[in-house]
Scaffold this motif. Structure first.
Motif, PDB file in Angstrom:
ATOM      1  N   VAL A 110       0.877  -1.167   0.000  1.00 26.11           N
ATOM      2  CA  VAL A 110       0.000   0.000   0.000  1.00 26.11           C
ATOM      3  C   VAL A 110       0.910   1.211   0.000  1.00 26.11           C
ATOM      4  CG1 VAL A 110      -1.737   1.299   1.232  1.00 26.11           C
ATOM      5  CG2 VAL A 110      -1.862  -1.182   1.170  1.00 26.11           C
ATOM      6  N   LEU A 111       0.858   1.964  -1.085  1.00 24.91           N
ATOM      7  CA  LEU A 111       1.756   3.086  -1.269  1.00 24.91           C
ATOM      8  C   LEU A 111       1.002   4.383  -1.124  1.00 24.91           C
ATOM      9  CD1 LEU A 111       3.683   2.085  -4.476  1.00 24.91           C
ATOM     10  CD2 LEU A 111       4.744   2.844  -2.376  1.00 24.91           C
ATOM     11  N   GLY A 112       1.705   5.411  -0.716  1.00 22.91           N
ATOM     12  CA  GLY A 112       1.058   6.712  -0.676  1.00 22.91           C
ATOM     13  C   GLY A 112       1.874   7.665   0.143  1.00 22.91           C
ATOM     14  N   HIS A 126       6.119   4.203   1.901  1.00 21.57           N
ATOM     15  CA  HIS A 126       6.170   5.235   0.862  1.00 21.57           C
ATOM     16  C   HIS A 126       7.492   5.161   0.113  1.00 21.57           C
ATOM     17  CE1 HIS A 126       7.737   7.207   4.546  1.00 21.57           C
ATOM     18  NE2 HIS A 126       8.720   7.402   3.723  1.00 21.57           N
ATOM     19  N   LYS A 127       8.278   4.113   0.410  1.00 21.78           N
ATOM     20  CA  LYS A 127       9.567   3.996  -0.264  1.00 21.78           C
ATOM     21  C   LYS A 127       9.443   3.046  -1.447  1.00 21.78           C
ATOM     22  CE  LYS A 127      12.311   4.988   3.776  1.00 21.78           C
ATOM     23  NZ  LYS A 127      13.113   4.342   4.812  1.00 21.78           N
ATOM     24  N   LEU A 128       9.755   3.585  -2.623  1.00 17.23           N
ATOM     25  CA  LEU A 128       9.525   2.812  -3.838  1.00 17.23           C
ATOM     26  C   LEU A 128      10.518   1.681  -4.003  1.00 17.23           C
ATOM     27  CD1 LEU A 128       8.687   5.765  -6.130  1.00 17.23           C
ATOM     28  CD2 LEU A 128       7.170   4.013  -5.293  1.00 17.23           C
ATOM     29  N   GLY A 129      11.747   1.909  -3.537  1.00 19.21           N
ATOM     30  CA  GLY A 129      12.770   0.877  -3.690  1.00 19.21           C
ATOM     31  C   GLY A 129      12.301  -0.435  -3.094  1.00 19.21           C
ATOM     32  N   GLU A 130      11.704  -0.348  -1.918  1.00 16.47           N
ATOM     33  CA  GLU A 130      11.250  -1.552  -1.223  1.00 16.47           C
ATOM     34  C   GLU A 130      10.151  -2.252  -1.984  1.00 16.47           C
ATOM     35  OE1 GLU A 130      11.673   0.947   2.820  1.00 16.47           O
ATOM     36  OE2 GLU A 130       9.783  -0.036   2.387  1.00 16.47           O
ATOM     37  N   VAL A 131       9.242  -1.433  -2.498  1.00 16.34           N
ATOM     38  CA  VAL A 131       8.082  -1.978  -3.176  1.00 16.34           C
ATOM     39  C   VAL A 131       8.521  -2.810  -4.364  1.00 16.34           C
ATOM     40  CG1 VAL A 131       6.109  -1.337  -4.538  1.00 16.34           C
ATOM     41  CG2 VAL A 131       6.635  -0.100  -2.453  1.00 16.34           C
ATOM     42  N   THR A 132       9.419  -2.237  -5.145  1.00 13.80           N
ATOM     43  CA  THR A 132       9.799  -2.933  -6.360  1.00 13.80           C
ATOM     44  C   THR A 132      10.600  -4.182  -6.029  1.00 13.80           C
ATOM     45  OG1 THR A 132      11.536  -1.274  -6.466  1.00 13.80           O
ATOM     46  CG2 THR A 132       9.703  -1.008  -7.958  1.00 13.80           C
ATOM     47  N   ARG A 133      11.279  -4.182  -4.873  1.00 14.18           N
ATOM     48  CA  ARG A 133      12.074  -5.356  -4.549  1.00 14.18           C
ATOM     49  C   ARG A 133      11.224  -6.482  -3.952  1.00 14.18           C
ATOM     50  NH1 ARG A 133      16.927  -3.799  -0.988  1.00 14.18           N
ATOM     51  NH2 ARG A 133      15.912  -1.778  -0.896  1.00 14.18           N
ATOM     52  N   VAL A 150      15.305   8.268  -5.364  1.00 13.70           N
ATOM     53  CA  VAL A 150      14.301   7.213  -5.525  1.00 13.70           C
ATOM     54  C   VAL A 150      14.907   6.066  -6.310  1.00 13.70           C
ATOM     55  CG1 VAL A 150      12.189   6.616  -6.715  1.00 13.70           C
ATOM     56  CG2 VAL A 150      12.302   8.717  -5.392  1.00 13.70           C
ATOM     57  N   ASP A 151      15.586   6.461  -7.410  1.00 15.93           N
ATOM     58  CA  ASP A 151      16.310   5.477  -8.185  1.00 15.93           C
ATOM     59  C   ASP A 151      17.566   5.133  -7.398  1.00 15.93           C
ATOM     60  OD1 ASP A 151      17.357   3.938 -10.080  1.00 15.93           O
ATOM     61  OD2 ASP A 151      17.827   5.534 -11.499  1.00 15.93           O
ATOM     62  N   GLU A 152      17.763   3.863  -7.148  1.00 12.49           N
ATOM     63  CA  GLU A 152      18.794   3.551  -6.166  1.00 12.49           C
ATOM     64  C   GLU A 152      20.223   3.679  -6.671  1.00 12.49           C
ATOM     65  OE1 GLU A 152      18.540   0.445  -3.489  1.00 12.49           O
ATOM     66  OE2 GLU A 152      16.917   1.452  -2.430  1.00 12.49           O
ATOM     67  N   SER A 153      20.405   3.750  -7.954  1.00 13.36           N
ATOM     68  CA  SER A 153      21.782   3.900  -8.418  1.00 13.36           C
ATOM     69  C   SER A 153      22.220   5.355  -8.244  1.00 13.36           C
ATOM     70  CB  SER A 153      21.864   3.513  -9.889  1.00 13.36           C
ATOM     71  OG  SER A 153      20.967   4.318 -10.624  1.00 13.36           O
ATOM     72  N   GLY A 164      10.747   9.142   7.702  1.00 20.63           N
ATOM     73  CA  GLY A 164       9.290   9.061   7.827  1.00 20.63           C
ATOM     74  C   GLY A 164       8.537  10.006   6.907  1.00 20.63           C
ATOM     75  N   LEU A 165       9.236  10.651   5.976  1.00 21.37           N
ATOM     76  CA  LEU A 165       8.526  11.580   5.100  1.00 21.37           C
ATOM     77  C   LEU A 165       8.165  10.897   3.787  1.00 21.37           C
ATOM     78  CD1 LEU A 165      10.392  14.951   5.459  1.00 21.37           C
ATOM     79  CD2 LEU A 165       8.814  13.814   6.987  1.00 21.37           C
ATOM     80  N   ASP A 166       7.107  11.419   3.147  1.00 17.32           N
ATOM     81  CA  ASP A 166       6.728  10.890   1.853  1.00 17.32           C
ATOM     82  C   ASP A 166       7.529  11.597   0.760  1.00 17.32           C
ATOM     83  OD1 ASP A 166       5.297  13.359   1.044  1.00 17.32           O
ATOM     84  OD2 ASP A 166       4.180  12.801   2.839  1.00 17.32           O
ATOM     85  N   ILE A 167       7.376  11.101  -0.428  1.00 19.87           N
ATOM     86  CA  ILE A 167       8.223  11.585  -1.520  1.00 19.87           C
ATOM     87  C   ILE A 167       8.113  13.087  -1.738  1.00 19.87           C
ATOM     88  CG2 ILE A 167       8.485  11.541  -4.010  1.00 19.87           C
ATOM     89  CD1 ILE A 167       8.386   8.714  -4.028  1.00 19.87           C
TER      90      ILE A 167
END
Lengths: 342, 513
Positions: B35-37, B196-203, B250-253, B441-444
């Motif tokens: 659940v993202l947001g 709210h962290k995208l890196g985790e979601v995609t992994r 956001v992009d981890e590289s 703890g902050l969102d994007i």
């Protein structure tokens, strides 16, 4: 939400009333009879209303002070001790001034001395708090007993404040204050109400303005909510804590001065009548609102004189009023907690 | 197949605030559903609905095909729904074993044997184990969280909810956690990962539901989304509007970036700072650091290596045992917080709720608490002037709130942090800014805003020290990165160096530079 609050507080009052009725029955009077006696004692005469106002003034001053300290996150449980310190100082000043000192000089002086003494008494606890981190709840509470004992000491020792002993009937109390140091009556027909009521009202308004409309008030609020954040933001946390608790003591001391400067104008053993503790309850119930301080102080003042009449007219012990008051306190405190958790 | 959890047209309001409206969501057993947001999008409310913390206002929930309507968390547990909270709920003075026993419910006699059987089962199935005899307060955050998860697994739940589980973890712990989530899902349970962290979601995720402003902005299998799509759905505007720095983080590289040329004399000088802990060990063991105006220096490191203590010493909350701290001409080693502010030192504290702001007071009061005397008119506080000034700041910093008199506690974490940042950046002159975990703890959207502000502070000539456990963020933001290790600062590593990430990773575990 609002209606809920109304129901809760109304319910608390109703439950306390019911308990009062039961107590009256137990005391051998019908609840109606007791209620009538209570009402008579509260509003039945100018005298009753007047003495209620005097009590309310003392309670209001103490509760106002409590609110100041509470705003900075400190709980002043020491109203009784500070009241005693103020009363002693006022009696010393009031009996040692020259007889002819005019009211305009003597009265402010006596009240000021009382304020300073009450403040100094609280300052002990305040200093321990800011320099050693000692809990002010403990220190102010314990200083109460020291204060009460000091009153006993000064009214029993002839070298201190006891009036000259002429016979075995001489009461352990001070000489009466000089004419100029006594609180003038408000001048209502048949009423013992003094200007103490006005003084308390002015103090409450001044404190309300201080807390709500000044930078100091906002800073006190910040300290009260978060010492860490206030310190981080460079607020003088210790100074604010020290002076808020000290002023709370000052106001309680002034209440003591006012009690001594009201009939019979002497410092006696039990002059404090437990007002220090009752004032604390008023402050707690008012929960930071000075309008509520005024209202609750008035209610408690009225109930106190109503209780006396209850005993005289209906034969129900006056202490049953105290029981009802205490129940009311518990119910309201419980209701507050209930509302917070729901 | 019957879905593990199904929400249909769910709505919930708190007073006038609509936290959720018309939210539908389906979680299958055996999958990790993300659940993202952004903060304030309704993620936590959704969690609490499922966990029984708040009650449903409209709509229906079904759990494995049966109507599900928990009115308290114990109902949820009984139905097989367990939740790992964002803030841990272990008793620090008890051992982990005792904490786990406590969670088993009130019993006259703690059932130790059953506990050990349960733990053996969990270790076998999920490969999770914790040191049972250590005090909960003494083990690292990652271990504490594992204990929390084990606590939930002991009840053998059908659905496991994790609310922002990675907010306090270092990179290695995050990896371990995500691997655990996968294993739990593979064991046939449903896992809901709120983040709210995208890196985790995609992994780790199989599918996702993206919330924005209390409604569903998008949902579906994660394979169908690119990272950019997710960001756009979360913030509701195209990626190209966002700070390129943020995109980098956001992009981890790590992005390559021109090496900064900082030539000015250092203005921030810390020399040999030490600080002892209560047990006599050194929390800070001779910290030396110099920062020039316009330079951004990052402090990376596994948590607990002296980062927090460094900030308490720099902010004046605790005096150092020895050493000195100079800001320009001012010796601030033992200065009061007020003195530090006057010398131009801005601090964004790590603990936003206790140190950064007063949650019970208004935005206006929080913004101007240190400067209230500027708003005094004839002894009284000029509230309208105060509110006007605050309204300007709110506008300028894009703080989302109902107005200057809104309580801080009504704001989302990101907006609270924006208030803190705005206050600290308002120092005139701002000589140095120390930011401790500024984006935790902050969102994007808020990370974007906060990092942008920090960078522009440096561009305006402030020396900036950023302490963060988000390595990608440091790499994208800083010129140099030092690594905290056992109270010392190792390095520095130039952030633009091609091997920076590996180099820092080595220093974090104490390998020689």
């Amino acid at each position: 939400m609002r209606t809920n609050a109304f129901v809760v507080y109304g319910g608390a009052a109703l439950a306390a009333l019911l308990a009062g009725a039961l107590l009256a029955l137990g005391g051998g009077a019908s609840p109606l009879q007791a209620g009538a006696a209570l009402w008579e004692g509260m509003f039945g005469s100018a005298y009753a209303i007047g003495s209620s106002l005097n009590t309310a003034a003392a309670l209001g001053l103490i509760a106002t002070g409590f609110t100041v300290a509470h705003r900075a996150g400190l709980v002043n449980v020491g109203g009784e001790g500070q009241l005693c310190a103020g009363g002693i100082a006022a009696a010393f000043a009031g009996v040692s001034l020259p007889d002819a000192t005019p009211t305009l000089v003597a009265l402010p002086l006596v009240l000021l001395v009382a304020f300073a003494a009450g403040g100094a008494w609280a300052a002990i606890a305040a200093w321990l708090k800011v320099s050693r981190g000692t809990s002010e709840v403990i220190t102010t509470l314990l200083l109460n007993f020291v204060g009460l004992a000091m009153v006993l000491l000064v009214v029993h020792e002839e070298g201190l404040l006891r009036q000259p002993v002429t016979s075995s009937q001489t009461l352990p109390q001070s000489e009466p204050l000089i004419e100029g140091a006594r609180l003038p009556l408000l001048g209502l027909e048949g009423s013992p109400a003094t200007i103490a009521f006005l003084i308390a009202a002015v103090a409450a308004v001044a404190v309300a303005v201080l807390l709500r409309r000044t930078a100091t008030g906002t800073r006190l609020t910040a300290v009260g909510h978060s010492v860490t954040a206030a310190a981080r933001l460079g607020l003088p946390v210790r100074r604010l804590q020290f002076w808020s608790l000290t002023s709370a003591g000052g106001l309680a001391g002034m209440a003591g001065g006012a009690l001594v400067a009201t009939t019979p104008f002497v410092l006696a053993e039990s002059f404090s009548s437990g007002y220090g503790f009752a004032g604390l309850v008023v402050g707690l119930l008012a929960r930071g609102s000075l309008a509520a301080v005024a209202g609750v102080a008035l209610l408690f003042g009225l109930l106190a004189s109503g209780g006396m009449n209850l005993q005289l007219a209906a034969g129900v012990p006056a202490s049953s009023v105290q029981i009802v008051q205490s129940l009311l306190t518990i119910f309201i405190a419980g209701a507050v907690i209930l509302r917070r958790t729901s | 197949m019957i879905p593990a959890l199904e929400l249909h047209d769910v709505a919930k309001s708190f007073g006038p605030v609509r936290a959720l409206s018309g939210v539908s969501l389906t979680v299958q057993a055996g999958e990790v559903h993300c659940v993202l947001g952004e903060n304030g999008a309704g993620k936590s409310t959704l969690c609490n609905l499922v966990n029984g913390g708040v009650s449903l206002e409209r709509g229906t929930m079904t759990l494995y095909g049966e109507p599900y309507r928990p009115s308290r968390p114990t109902d949820a547990l009984a139905a097989g729904v367990a939740m790992v909270h964002q803030h841990f709920s272990l008793v620090p003075t008890l051992t982990i074993a005792e904490n786990l026993l406590l969670a088993a419910g009130a019993r006259l006699r703690p059932r130790r044997r059953e506990l050990h059987e349960g733990l053996a089962r969990i270790e076998e199935t999920y490969g999770l184990s914790v040191p049972l005899d250590e005090l909960a307060g003494h083990v690292p955050v990652g271990v504490r969280q594992q204990a929390e998860i084990i606590k939930c697994l002991l009840r053998d739940p059908r659905l496991l909810l994790l609310d922002e589980p990675t907010a306090v973890l270092g990179p290695a712990d995050v990896d371990a956690l995500l691997a655990t989530c996968r294993r739990i899902a593979e064991a046939g349970k449903a896992v809901v990962l709120v983040t709210h962290k995208l890196g985790e979601v995609t992994r780790a995720g199989d599918s996702a539901t993206i919330l924005r402003g209390g409604t569903v902005a998008g949902a579906g299998p994660l394979a169908g989304f690119g990272a950019e799509d997710l960001v756009e759905l979360m913030v509701g505007r195209p990626m190209s509007d966002l700070d390129p720095l943020l995109v980098a983080s956001v992009d981890e590289s790590a992005t390559s970036r021109e090496a900064a040329r900082i030539t000015a004399e250092p203005v921030f000088r810390a020399q040999g700072l030490t600080l002892s802990r209560a047990d006599g060990t050194l929390a800070l063991d001779g910290v030396n650091l110099e920062i020039a105006p316009g330079e951004i220096v990052g402090v990376a490191g596994v948590e607990g290596n002296g980062q927090s203590e460094l900030v308490t010493v720099l902010s004046g909350a605790v005096p150092p045992g020895s050493g000195s701290f100079l800001l320009g001409e001012h010796d601030l080693t033992f200065a009061t917080p007020r003195g530090r502010t006057a010398a131009g030192l801005g601090i964004i504290p790590e603990d936003r709720h206790h140190e950064g702001c007063v949650p019970a007071m208004s935005i206006a009061e929080n913004l101007f608490l240190p400067r209230l005397s500027e708003f005094a008119r004839r002894g009284l506080l000029d509230r309208s002037a105060l509110h006007e000034a605050a309204a300007r700041v709110i506008e300028e910093h894009g703080i989302r709130a109902t107005g200057p008199s809104a309580r801080m506690s009504t704001l989302s974490g990101g907006n609270q942090q924006k208030v803190v940042v705005a206050r600290e950046l308002a120092l005139d002159p701002l000589v140095c800014l120390v930011a401790a975990q500024p984006t935790r703890g902050l969102d994007i959207g808020a990370v974007d805003a906060v990092l942008g502000r920090i960078r522009s502070a440096a561009q305006a000539g402030a020396a900036v020290l950023v302490i963060s456990s988000e390595l990608s963020e440091l790499l994208a933001l800083c010129h140099r990165i030092v690594v905290a290790y056992r109270g010392r600062l190792l390095g520095p590593v130039p952030a633009a160096a091609p091997q920076a990430r590996d180099e820092i990773g080595r220093l974090m575990v104490g390998a020689a530079a």
